[in-house]
Design a protein around this motif. Sequence first.
Motif, PDB file in Angstrom:
ATOM      1  N   TRP A 308       0.836  -1.206   0.000  1.00 54.53           N
ATOM      2  CA  TRP A 308       0.000   0.000   0.000  1.00 54.53           C
ATOM      3  C   TRP A 308       0.870   1.255   0.000  1.00 54.53           C
ATOM      4  N   VAL A 309       0.284   2.344  -0.438  1.00 52.95           N
ATOM      5  CA  VAL A 309       0.951   3.651  -0.417  1.00 52.95           C
ATOM      6  C   VAL A 309      -0.029   4.669   0.156  1.00 52.95           C
ATOM      7  N   TRP A 310       0.488   5.576   0.977  1.00 49.84           N
ATOM      8  CA  TRP A 310      -0.361   6.543   1.688  1.00 49.84           C
ATOM      9  C   TRP A 310       0.253   7.925   1.496  1.00 49.84           C
ATOM     10  N   ALA A 311      -0.557   8.892   1.055  1.00 49.47           N
ATOM     11  CA  ALA A 311      -0.052  10.237   0.761  1.00 49.47           C
ATOM     12  C   ALA A 311      -1.110  11.284   1.054  1.00 49.47           C
ATOM     13  N   VAL A 312      -0.658  12.515   1.137  1.00 49.93           N
ATOM     14  CA  VAL A 312      -1.554  13.668   1.267  1.00 49.93           C
ATOM     15  C   VAL A 312      -1.806  14.225  -0.125  1.00 49.93           C
ATOM     16  N   HIS A 313      -3.069  14.464  -0.470  1.00 50.38           N
ATOM     17  CA  HIS A 313      -3.376  14.999  -1.791  1.00 50.38           C
ATOM     18  C   HIS A 313      -2.958  16.470  -1.872  1.00 50.38           C
ATOM     19  N   SER A 314      -3.611  17.309  -1.065  1.00 52.83           N
ATOM     20  CA  SER A 314      -3.225  18.725  -1.023  1.00 52.83           C
ATOM     21  C   SER A 314      -2.482  18.964   0.284  1.00 52.83           C
ATOM     22  N   GLU A 315      -1.162  19.126   0.196  1.00 50.01           N
ATOM     23  CA  GLU A 315      -0.317  19.321   1.373  1.00 50.01           C
ATOM     24  C   GLU A 315      -0.376  20.789   1.774  1.00 50.01           C
ATOM     25  N   ASP A 341      -5.028  11.316   2.019  1.00 49.68           N
ATOM     26  CA  ASP A 341      -5.572  12.349   2.901  1.00 49.68           C
ATOM     27  C   ASP A 341      -6.094  13.456   1.989  1.00 49.68           C
ATOM     28  N   CYS A 342      -7.425  13.540   1.881  1.00 53.89           N
ATOM     29  CA  CYS A 342      -8.065  14.571   1.043  1.00 53.89           C
ATOM     30  C   CYS A 342      -8.742  15.622   1.910  1.00 53.89           C
ATOM     31  N   ILE A 343      -8.241  15.797   3.117  1.00 50.40           N
ATOM     32  CA  ILE A 343      -8.892  16.688   4.081  1.00 50.40           C
ATOM     33  C   ILE A 343      -8.964  18.123   3.565  1.00 50.40           C
ATOM     34  N   SER A 344      -7.924  18.581   2.887  1.00 51.08           N
ATOM     35  CA  SER A 344      -7.936  19.960   2.378  1.00 51.08           C
ATOM     36  C   SER A 344      -8.550  20.070   0.989  1.00 51.08           C
ATOM     37  N   SER A 345      -8.503  19.010   0.216  1.00 47.11           N
ATOM     38  CA  SER A 345      -8.982  19.099  -1.170  1.00 47.11           C
ATOM     39  C   SER A 345     -10.475  18.839  -1.319  1.00 47.11           C
ATOM     40  N   LEU A 346     -11.068  18.088  -0.377  1.00 47.99           N
ATOM     41  CA  LEU A 346     -12.500  17.787  -0.466  1.00 47.99           C
ATOM     42  C   LEU A 346     -13.330  19.067  -0.463  1.00 47.99           C
ATOM     43  N   ALA A 359      -9.740   6.986   1.511  1.00 41.93           N
ATOM     44  CA  ALA A 359      -9.461   8.426   1.497  1.00 41.93           C
ATOM     45  C   ALA A 359     -10.230   9.086   2.628  1.00 41.93           C
ATOM     46  N   THR A 360      -9.731  10.230   3.070  1.00 39.70           N
ATOM     47  CA  THR A 360     -10.348  10.921   4.203  1.00 39.70           C
ATOM     48  C   THR A 360     -10.713  12.361   3.844  1.00 39.70           C
ATOM     49  N   GLY A 361     -11.692  12.895   4.578  1.00 45.32           N
ATOM     50  CA  GLY A 361     -12.120  14.281   4.414  1.00 45.32           C
ATOM     51  C   GLY A 361     -12.787  14.764   5.686  1.00 45.32           C
ATOM     52  N   VAL A 362     -13.099  16.058   5.721  1.00 45.22           N
ATOM     53  CA  VAL A 362     -13.740  16.644   6.902  1.00 45.22           C
ATOM     54  C   VAL A 362     -14.823  17.638   6.482  1.00 45.22           C
ATOM     55  N   SER A 363     -15.623  18.002   7.473  1.00 51.40           N
ATOM     56  CA  SER A 363     -16.746  18.915   7.218  1.00 51.40           C
ATOM     57  C   SER A 363     -16.372  20.379   7.353  1.00 51.40           C
ATOM     58  N   GLY A 364     -15.264  20.679   8.048  1.00 50.52           N
ATOM     59  CA  GLY A 364     -15.037  22.056   8.484  1.00 50.52           C
ATOM     60  C   GLY A 364     -14.122  22.897   7.637  1.00 50.52           C
ATOM     61  N   LYS A 365     -13.672  22.426   6.495  1.00 51.64           N
ATOM     62  CA  LYS A 365     -12.795  23.229   5.653  1.00 51.64           C
ATOM     63  C   LYS A 365     -13.586  23.724   4.438  1.00 51.64           C
ATOM     64  N   ALA A 366     -13.228  23.248   3.239  1.00 53.53           N
ATOM     65  CA  ALA A 366     -13.855  23.780   2.030  1.00 53.53           C
ATOM     66  C   ALA A 366     -15.334  23.426   1.919  1.00 53.53           C
TER      67      ALA A 366
END
Length: 535
Positions: A308-315, A341-346, A359-366
Motif C-alpha cells: 500500500w501507499v499513503w499520501a496527502v493529496h493537497s499538502e 488524505d483529502c482533508i484539504s482538497s475535499l 481516502a479521508t475528508g472533513v466537514s469544516g474546511k472547504a
Amino acid sequence: MSKHEFFFKIATTADEFEQIHRLNYQTFSEEIPQHEKNEEQKLVDPFHAENTYIICIKENEVIGMTAIRDKRPFSLDRKIGPVELSLSFSVNSPCEVRLLSVKKEYRNGRVFLGLAQFLIKYCLKKGYDIAFISGTVRQLKLYGQLGFQPFAQLTGTDEALFQPMYLTKKTFDESIAGRILPPTIPFLPGPVRISEKVMNALSISPISHRSDQYKEKIAKAKDILAKLMNSKYVHIFLGSGTLANDVVAGQLSLEPGRGLILANGEFGSRLVEQANRFGLQFDVLNKDWGQAFTRDEIISNISDTTGWVWAVHSETSSGMLNDLGLLKEISEQHQLKLCLDCISSLGAIDVDLDGVFLATGVSGKAIRALTGLSFVFHQHEVQPSYTLPQYLDLGTYMAKDSIPFSQSSNLLEALLTALEDINRETFEKVVETHSYLKNQLKQFGFTIISEENSSPIILTIEIPSSLSSVVIGDILFNHGYQLHYESDYLQRRNWIQIACIDHYDKADLEKMTHLLNRVITYEQTAKQQSLVTGI
C-alpha cells in the motif's frame, strides 16, 4: 491601498518610538498643558517600558498613536483608587489605554476610528475584557463615538480635565465605530466563514440518531459525498480529520505486506506518526517541503513486499498539490492500495477517487460546514474487525450504516445544508481566487512556495528573513484580515499562507494584498534604516 493611505501596527523600531515621544509632547505639553514644555520637545511616558503602542503610519510618519498597559496599578488607579470599585459590574482582565493622540492635520475621524478598531481586535486577542482611559473633556463626543463610557469623577486640573471612561466589546459593538467595523475576513484553510443558512440549520432542534428521519438524512449526506468524490462508499465519523486518518491506519494494520508513505510536508509527516502509533510496517519517501515526488523516486522505493501507499493529496503546509493521476497510475501498475488524505482538497477542487482504496475528508474546511465530522471513503466492502478499537473500525460503521454510536443531528443538518452549495462553480471560484492572488503577489515580488506544483487551495509566501511572519500576520489580523501564520510549522519557516477556499469579493482580495505589500515594504525599510543608523 496606495502608499499615501494609512495603516496601523504595534510600534517596534527606535525611529517609531522617537516619533511617539515627539507626538506625545505635541499633544500633552503644547496642546493640552498636562506636562511642562522642554527644549527637546520630547515627552517620554513614565510607563514607556511597560507600554504597547498602537500607531498609525502614513508613508514613514507616525501620525497617530495610543498606548496599552496591563500592569497594575494603572495610572487611573492612582487618581481615583482601584478602578473596579467605581464600577457596578465585575471585570476579570483589564488593561489601561492612554496617550490617544492624532496629529492635528489628520483629525478627520479616520485615524481615530482606525486606532479604535485596531485596539479592540488587539485587546480581544490578548484576552482583555475591558479597557480604561482618561479621556480629555475636549473630545468626549469622539470618545463616545468610539464606544467609551464615562464613569467616576473628573480628574486633572482646570486647564486639563479628564473623564475616566471604559471600553468593552459590548460598548464598542454598539458604538458608531463598532457598527461600521467590517467583520474579520478569514483567509484560513479552516475554519472558514459559515453562512447564515448553515448556522440556522445547526440550530434546528436535535433528533435521535436512531430515528428514521436521521437515517434518511445521513443516507442523503453520504450519497452526496460519494458522488462528489466518485466513491462507492463513504462513512461519517463524529470527530476530526485525525480520527479519520486513524481509521485508515487501522484498516492498513489489517493488510499484509509493508507500506510506503510519501511525506513532503507537515501533514505527510503526521501520517508517518499515525502509522507508527499503529505499529504499521512501512517505508518513507521524504522530500523537502514543497518538492514534488517524481515517478522514478516513488518506484525506486517500492519493493516486492510493498502492498500500500499513503499520501496527502493537497499538502496544506506548503501549498503543494501532489499529483493524484501519477499516484493512481503507479498504484495500478504495481498493484498497490492507494490511500489519500483529502482533508484539504475535499470540496475545494475536483477529486476523483476511482482506483483509491481509502481516502479521508472533513466537514469544516472547504465544505464550509462546522468542524466536527470526518469522512472515510472507500470502494470495497469492509467487514468488522474484532482486533481494532470499535470506534476506529470502519467495518463496524459499514455494518451499522454509519450509525454505530451516538451522532449529532445538528452537525449533520449543517453538513447537508453546506453540501447544497458545493458544485463545479465552487471549484472554479477557488481556482479563480488562487490565480488572482498569485498574480498580485508575484507583481509585488513575493516568493511563493511550491509555485510550480501549487495547490489552488492555498498560497504560501516566504517572508523575508529580516522580518517576523508573526508580526506581519498580527498586523493584518488587527486590520481585519486573518491569514494563516500561527501554526508552529509555519512560524519555524517564517511563512504566511493565504487560503482561497472561502467566498471573497475581488475588492477585499485587492485591499488585503496591497496592505500586505505595504506592511512588508514599510517593515523592510524600517529595518534597513535601523541598520544604517546603528540603532
